[in-house]
Write an enzyme that holds these catalytic residues in place. Structure first.
Site, PDB file in Angstrom:
ATOM      1  N   LYS A  38       0.773  -1.169   0.004  1.00 45.69           N
ATOM      2  CA  LYS A  38       0.122   0.039  -0.007  1.00 45.69           C
ATOM      3  C   LYS A  38       0.870   1.057  -0.018  1.00 45.69           C
ATOM      4  O   LYS A  38       1.519   1.506   0.775  1.00 45.69           O
ATOM      5  CB  LYS A  38      -0.955   0.071   1.296  1.00 45.69           C
ATOM      6  CG  LYS A  38      -1.962   1.132   1.376  1.00 45.69           C
ATOM      7  CD  LYS A  38      -2.857   1.109   2.322  1.00 45.69           C
ATOM      8  CE  LYS A  38      -2.291   1.607   3.912  1.00 45.69           C
ATOM      9  NZ  LYS A  38      -1.849   3.116   3.738  1.00 45.69           N
ATOM     10  N   HIS A  82     -11.333  12.919  -2.175  1.00 48.11           N
ATOM     11  CA  HIS A  82     -12.602  13.385  -1.426  1.00 48.11           C
ATOM     12  C   HIS A  82     -12.822  15.102  -2.155  1.00 48.11           C
ATOM     13  O   HIS A  82     -12.164  15.732  -1.619  1.00 48.11           O
ATOM     14  CB  HIS A  82     -12.625  13.371  -0.055  1.00 48.11           C
ATOM     15  CG  HIS A  82     -14.083  13.900   0.550  1.00 48.11           C
ATOM     16  ND1 HIS A  82     -14.130  13.564   1.978  1.00 48.11           N
ATOM     17  CD2 HIS A  82     -14.922  14.118  -0.106  1.00 48.11           C
ATOM     18  CE1 HIS A  82     -15.207  14.043   2.393  1.00 48.11           C
ATOM     19  NE2 HIS A  82     -16.068  14.258   1.033  1.00 48.11           N
ATOM     20  N   GLY A  89       0.694  -2.379   8.805  1.00 46.63           N
ATOM     21  CA  GLY A  89       2.085  -1.454   8.503  1.00 46.63           C
ATOM     22  C   GLY A  89       2.925  -1.690   9.554  1.00 46.63           C
ATOM     23  O   GLY A  89       3.786  -2.414   9.525  1.00 46.63           O
ATOM     24  N   ARG A  90       3.005  -0.762  10.522  1.00 45.72           N
ATOM     25  CA  ARG A  90       4.334  -0.824  11.581  1.00 45.72           C
ATOM     26  C   ARG A  90       4.233  -2.166  12.115  1.00 45.72           C
ATOM     27  O   ARG A  90       5.815  -2.438  12.484  1.00 45.72           O
ATOM     28  CB  ARG A  90       3.908   0.409  12.632  1.00 45.72           C
ATOM     29  CG  ARG A  90       4.435   1.649  12.054  1.00 45.72           C
ATOM     30  CD  ARG A  90       3.680   2.873  12.891  1.00 45.72           C
ATOM     31  NE  ARG A  90       2.108   3.014  12.787  1.00 45.72           N
ATOM     32  CZ  ARG A  90       1.572   3.720  12.966  1.00 45.72           C
ATOM     33  NH1 ARG A  90       2.085   4.709  13.760  1.00 45.72           N
ATOM     34  NH2 ARG A  90       0.244   3.930  12.866  1.00 45.72           N
ATOM     35  N   ASP A 104      -3.556   4.367  -1.820  1.00 44.33           N
ATOM     36  CA  ASP A 104      -4.365   4.933  -0.814  1.00 44.33           C
ATOM     37  C   ASP A 104      -4.631   6.463  -0.715  1.00 44.33           C
ATOM     38  O   ASP A 104      -3.995   6.980   0.237  1.00 44.33           O
ATOM     39  CB  ASP A 104      -4.078   4.399   0.343  1.00 44.33           C
ATOM     40  CG  ASP A 104      -5.038   4.549   1.767  1.00 44.33           C
ATOM     41  OD1 ASP A 104      -6.220   4.946   1.209  1.00 44.33           O
ATOM     42  OD2 ASP A 104      -4.769   4.312   2.967  1.00 44.33           O
ATOM     43  N   LEU A 105      -5.107   7.015  -1.722  1.00 45.26           N
ATOM     44  CA  LEU A 105      -5.054   8.562  -1.782  1.00 45.26           C
ATOM     45  C   LEU A 105      -6.293   9.057  -1.112  1.00 45.26           C
ATOM     46  O   LEU A 105      -6.532  10.231  -0.970  1.00 45.26           O
ATOM     47  CB  LEU A 105      -5.082   8.911  -3.176  1.00 45.26           C
ATOM     48  CG  LEU A 105      -3.818   8.469  -3.885  1.00 45.26           C
ATOM     49  CD1 LEU A 105      -3.812   9.116  -5.474  1.00 45.26           C
ATOM     50  CD2 LEU A 105      -2.491   8.928  -3.150  1.00 45.26           C
ATOM     51  N   ARG A 148      -3.840  -5.256  14.188  1.00 46.23           N
ATOM     52  CA  ARG A 148      -2.764  -5.356  15.165  1.00 46.23           C
ATOM     53  C   ARG A 148      -2.527  -6.691  15.621  1.00 46.23           C
ATOM     54  O   ARG A 148      -3.393  -7.360  16.279  1.00 46.23           O
ATOM     55  CB  ARG A 148      -2.945  -4.427  16.191  1.00 46.23           C
ATOM     56  CG  ARG A 148      -2.789  -2.871  15.827  1.00 46.23           C
ATOM     57  CD  ARG A 148      -1.536  -2.328  15.213  1.00 46.23           C
ATOM     58  NE  ARG A 148      -1.590  -0.928  15.107  1.00 46.23           N
ATOM     59  CZ  ARG A 148      -1.575  -0.463  13.935  1.00 46.23           C
ATOM     60  NH1 ARG A 148      -1.812  -1.470  12.828  1.00 46.23           N
ATOM     61  NH2 ARG A 148      -1.459   0.756  13.600  1.00 46.23           N
ATOM     62  N   THR A 152     -13.471  17.045 -10.361  1.00 48.97           N
ATOM     63  CA  THR A 152     -12.066  16.764  -9.821  1.00 48.97           C
ATOM     64  C   THR A 152     -11.848  15.241  -9.406  1.00 48.97           C
ATOM     65  O   THR A 152     -10.480  14.905 -10.022  1.00 48.97           O
ATOM     66  CB  THR A 152     -11.873  17.855  -8.663  1.00 48.97           C
ATOM     67  OG1 THR A 152     -12.419  19.083  -8.829  1.00 48.97           O
ATOM     68  CG2 THR A 152     -10.404  17.646  -8.004  1.00 48.97           C
TER      69      THR A 152
END
Length: 232
Positions: free
Chosen positions: A33, A65, A206-207, A61-62, A177, A70
């Protein structure tokens, strides 16, 4: 061995680190990601760098909004990079989501329901009344009605969302997690095993992986735990 349904969040300080993490985890996971910070810092080149030669799926993952026109332009611009998944905010409404779907027909548009960093109190303060699960289900139904092929929701809500939208929609869960990990800035979390058991299709982690001494080994261990649940 089939890659585990994990999207490793490459929240790296630089492009070289992101590419190195991606190379270490791709033997074990299906997806990597790329978030807003990395994309804004390095631009489209980041996609090719983390995809490498493996062809791993890239989740962009932008969280778009904006007004529909646009968002349509933005989705069309990034579609040429061939991300497997692109996120938009479900709160942008049906017309905005539909614009993204129409502008990136070969990309899975995933609608973000409520950020996992938001607690019940946070949601109430910004005008979301009632339990967070109710708001998430409302946003999920609206997004699917607009053509979203995937939804992003916390692992706490995934079972209820699955019951609401049925089996044909991909459910992506951040806030995952492993047991013993800290929650960091996530307010609504669960273990990988629980998220999969409740109906999640893709876990964003992630972490707990990238922050470990050996990201490849950490990814392999979580992947093995998920496989045990899936085969149990």
């Amino acid at each position: 061995m089939t890659s585990a349904p994990i999207a490793v969040a490459l929240d790296a300080p630089d492009l070289e680190t992101a590419a190195r993490w991606a190379a270490l985890v791709t033997p074990h996971v299906s997806t990597v990601k790329v978030g807003l910070e990395l994309y804004l810092r390095y631009g489209p080149d980041v996609i090719a760098s983390v995809r490498g030669a493996t062809g791993v799926q890239v989740f962009l993952d932008l969280k778009l909004h904006d007004i529909p026109n646009t968002v349509a332009g933005a989705a069309k611009a990034v579609a040429r990079l061939k991300p497997a998944i692109l996120t938009v905010h479900a709160a942008g409404g049906r017309t905005m989501i539909q614009a993204a779907v129409d502008s990136a027909p070969n990309t899975c548009i995933a609608a973000v329901t409520a950020l996992t960093s938001l607690s019940e109190d946070d949601l109430e303060r910004i005008g979301v009344r009632g339990p967070s699960g109710d708001a998430v289900r409302r946003l999920a139904v609206e997004a699917v009605g607009a053509g979203a092929q995937a939804l992003v929701c916390s692992p706490r809500e995934v079972a209820a969302v699955r019951a609401e939208v049925g089996p044909g929609i991909t459910l992506i869960t951040p806030g995952v997690r492993p047991a013993g990990s800290g929650t960091q800035d996530q307010a609504r979390v669960a273990t990988p095993e629980r998220a999969i058991a409740d109906g999640a299709d893709l876990l964003v982690i992630g972490r707990p992986i990238t922050g470990s001494a050996d990201p490849g080994a950490a990814a392999a261990a979580i992947a093995a735990a998920i496989r045990r649940v899936a085969s149990g």
